[in-house]
Scaffold this active site. Structure first.
Site, short mmCIF file in Angstrom:
data_model
loop_
_atom_site.label_atom_id
_atom_site.label_comp_id
_atom_site.label_asym_id
_atom_site.label_seq_id
_atom_site.Cartn_x
_atom_site.Cartn_y
_atom_site.Cartn_z
N LYS A 113 45.38 45.38 31.62
CA LYS A 113 44.32 45.12 30.63
C LYS A 113 44.89 45.07 29.21
O LYS A 113 44.62 44.15 28.45
CB LYS A 113 43.22 46.21 30.70
CG LYS A 113 42.58 46.35 32.07
CD LYS A 113 41.49 47.41 32.08
CE LYS A 113 42.00 48.82 31.87
NZ LYS A 113 42.85 49.36 32.95
N ARG B 137 33.37 52.97 31.11
CA ARG B 137 34.08 53.49 32.28
C ARG B 137 33.16 54.10 33.31
O ARG B 137 33.61 54.56 34.34
CB ARG B 137 35.06 54.54 31.82
CG ARG B 137 36.48 53.99 31.93
CD ARG B 137 37.40 55.00 31.44
NE ARG B 137 38.71 54.91 31.95
CZ ARG B 137 39.70 54.36 31.30
NH1 ARG B 137 39.51 53.74 30.17
NH2 ARG B 137 40.91 54.41 31.79
N ARG C 145 56.05 51.89 33.37
CA ARG C 145 55.63 51.51 32.01
C ARG C 145 56.35 52.35 30.95
O ARG C 145 56.54 53.54 31.10
CB ARG C 145 54.13 51.71 31.86
CG ARG C 145 53.67 51.54 30.41
CD ARG C 145 52.19 51.42 30.26
NE ARG C 145 51.44 52.49 30.86
CZ ARG C 145 50.12 52.47 31.06
NH1 ARG C 145 49.44 51.40 30.73
NH2 ARG C 145 49.50 53.48 31.60
N ARG D 23 54.26 57.49 29.06
CA ARG D 23 53.01 58.20 28.82
C ARG D 23 52.89 59.42 29.73
O ARG D 23 53.28 59.35 30.89
CB ARG D 23 51.82 57.25 29.08
CG ARG D 23 51.27 56.63 27.82
CD ARG D 23 50.28 55.54 28.07
NE ARG D 23 49.16 55.88 28.94
CZ ARG D 23 48.14 55.07 29.20
NH1 ARG D 23 48.11 53.87 28.65
NH2 ARG D 23 47.17 55.44 30.00
N ARG E 221 43.61 59.43 38.37
CA ARG E 221 43.03 58.32 37.62
C ARG E 221 42.47 57.26 38.58
O ARG E 221 41.43 56.66 38.32
CB ARG E 221 44.08 57.69 36.69
CG ARG E 221 44.38 58.58 35.49
CD ARG E 221 45.71 58.23 34.85
NE ARG E 221 45.75 56.92 34.23
CZ ARG E 221 46.89 56.32 33.89
NH1 ARG E 221 48.05 56.90 34.10
NH2 ARG E 221 46.85 55.13 33.33
P1 AP5 Z 1 49.05 47.72 30.92
O1 AP5 Z 1 48.70 46.42 30.29
O2 AP5 Z 1 49.50 48.84 30.04
O3 AP5 Z 1 47.86 48.19 31.90
P2 AP5 Z 1 46.41 48.74 31.59
O4 AP5 Z 1 45.48 48.09 32.55
O5 AP5 Z 1 46.09 48.60 30.13
O6 AP5 Z 1 46.61 50.26 32.03
P3 AP5 Z 1 46.21 51.64 31.39
O7 AP5 Z 1 46.99 52.68 32.17
O8 AP5 Z 1 46.40 51.66 29.91
O9 AP5 Z 1 44.73 51.74 31.75
P4 AP5 Z 1 43.96 53.01 31.91
O10 AP5 Z 1 42.62 52.44 32.08
O11 AP5 Z 1 44.39 53.96 32.93
O12 AP5 Z 1 44.30 53.82 30.57
P5 AP5 Z 1 43.54 54.04 29.20
O13 AP5 Z 1 44.55 54.05 28.14
O14 AP5 Z 1 42.37 53.12 29.08
O15 AP5 Z 1 50.17 47.43 32.02
C1 AP5 Z 1 50.75 48.45 32.80
C2 AP5 Z 1 52.23 48.13 33.03
O16 AP5 Z 1 52.36 46.95 33.82
C3 AP5 Z 1 53.03 47.85 31.74
O17 AP5 Z 1 54.31 48.41 31.88
C4 AP5 Z 1 53.11 46.31 31.66
O18 AP5 Z 1 54.31 45.89 31.03
C5 AP5 Z 1 53.09 45.92 33.14
N1 AP5 Z 1 52.32 44.69 33.35
C6 AP5 Z 1 51.11 44.39 32.82
N2 AP5 Z 1 50.69 43.18 33.25
C7 AP5 Z 1 51.65 42.74 34.09
C8 AP5 Z 1 51.80 41.54 34.87
N3 AP5 Z 1 50.86 40.59 34.85
N4 AP5 Z 1 52.90 41.40 35.63
C9 AP5 Z 1 53.84 42.36 35.66
N5 AP5 Z 1 53.78 43.50 34.94
C10 AP5 Z 1 52.70 43.68 34.17
O19 AP5 Z 1 42.93 55.51 29.42
C11 AP5 Z 1 43.75 56.65 29.49
C12 AP5 Z 1 42.85 57.89 29.60
O20 AP5 Z 1 42.00 58.00 28.40
C13 AP5 Z 1 41.86 57.90 30.76
O21 AP5 Z 1 42.43 58.40 31.95
C14 AP5 Z 1 40.76 58.83 30.21
O22 AP5 Z 1 41.13 60.17 30.32
C15 AP5 Z 1 40.71 58.47 28.73
N6 AP5 Z 1 39.71 57.41 28.43
C16 AP5 Z 1 39.95 56.16 27.97
N7 AP5 Z 1 38.82 55.46 27.83
C17 AP5 Z 1 37.81 56.30 28.22
C18 AP5 Z 1 36.40 56.15 28.34
N8 AP5 Z 1 35.77 54.98 28.03
N9 AP5 Z 1 35.68 57.21 28.79
C19 AP5 Z 1 36.26 58.37 29.10
N10 AP5 Z 1 37.61 58.59 29.04
C20 AP5 Z 1 38.38 57.55 28.59
#
Ligand code: AP5
Length: 220
Positions: A13, A89, A128, A161, A172
């Site tokens: 994402k 979420r 990552r 991370r 997660r």
């Molecule tokens: P990346 O693009 O970083 O993936 P992502 O989908 O953004 O993954 P996240 O881990 O950031 O999502 P998440 O939802 O768990 O975390 P968030 O920060 O929102 O890509 C991942 C890897 O793959 C990278 O190394 C990239 O280079 C590689 N890659 C990407 N695309 C690729 C492709 N097409 N081909 C090959 N490689 C590729 O949330 C973290 C925490 O915050 C949550 O657990 C929660 O505790 C809290 N939080 C956040 N939002 C909320 C909310 N709304 N409500 C409550 N708690 C929340």
């Protein structure tokens, strides 16, 4: 253009959002990034959020809803399109978001669901690496930096991370299945869901998406 990005942790994402932000010039609002910034700055919110994030649980709704409302209603952001990444979420966040968007009259044009298979997302998360300074995202094999552990963009140090460890990733994924996956249905019922194949290069995914949005007359 107002977008929402949905998909499991590691679906890509944040990476796709980087391309869309460049091409469409809209705001990229990632609740995960905002919360990590609060943790870095040791704010009260960051201290409270850290316990939940480290365990792979959701941060309480009232905290994240307040954050989102603040960014979306900020005067300087009013005229810009938005792309929400990591929000909503769960269904209660989705309903609250509807209320906020109604007030500012900026309905969602499209909810994008990045459908990526579990073994792929796990590999993406464990490999990552993120820049401590500018937040650019790399992967040890898929998107390696030119110099090991050094950011190509700003020369900052790359780190893993804290929630990208095996146990937290497992939690997660469970939280995603139980709380966030139903949000995909929520937008499907509203007829604004577009499913994207997350198992492809981000560049080609981005190009195909722009083409499809153009053909549908969504880009204006
Ligand atoms: P990346 O693009 O970083 O993936 P992502 O989908 O953004 O993954 P996240 O881990 O950031 O999502 P998440 O939802 O768990 O975390 P968030 O920060 O929102 O890509 C991942 C890897 O793959 C990278 O190394 C990239 O280079 C590689 N890659 C990407 N695309 C690729 C492709 N097409 N081909 C090959 N490689 C590729 O949330 C973290 C925490 O915050 C949550 O657990 C929660 O505790 C809290 N939080 C956040 N939002 C909320 C909310 N709304 N409500 C409550 N708690 C929340």
């Amino acid at each position: 253009m107002n977008l929402i990005l949905l998909g499991p942790p590691g679906a890509g994402k944040g990476t796709l959002a980087g391309y869309i932000k460049e091409s469409l010039g809209i705001l990229h609002i990632s609740t995960g990034d905002i919360l990590r910034e609060e943790i870095k700055n040791n704010t009260d919110l960051g201290i409270e959020a850290k316990g939940f994030i480290d365990k792979g649980e959701l941060v309480p709704d009232d905290l994240v809803i307040k954050l989102i409302e603040k960014v979306l209603t900020k005067e300087s952001n009013r005229k810009l399109g938005y792309m929400l990444d990591g929000f909503p979420r769960n269904e209660s966040q989705a309903k609250k978001l509807d209320e906020i968007l109604k007030k500012i009259n900026k309905p969602i044009d499209q909810a994008l669901y990045l459908d990526s298979p579990l073994p792929i997302v796990i590999k993406r998360l464990t490999g990552r690496r993120v820049c401590r300074k500018c937040g650019a995202v790399f992967h040890v094999t898929n998107r390696p930096p030119k110099k090991q552990n050094i950011c190509d963009v700003c020369g900052g140090e790359l780190y893993q991370r804290e929630d990208d460890n095996e146990q937290t990733i497992k939690n997660r994924m469970e939280v995603y299945q139980n709380s966030t996956k139903p949000v995909v249905e929520f937008y499907k019922k509203k007829n604004i869901l577009r499913t994207l194949d997350g198992d492809q290069e981000s560049e080609s995914l981005h190009d195909d998406l722009l083409k499809a949005l153009n053909e549908d007359g969504k880009i204006h």
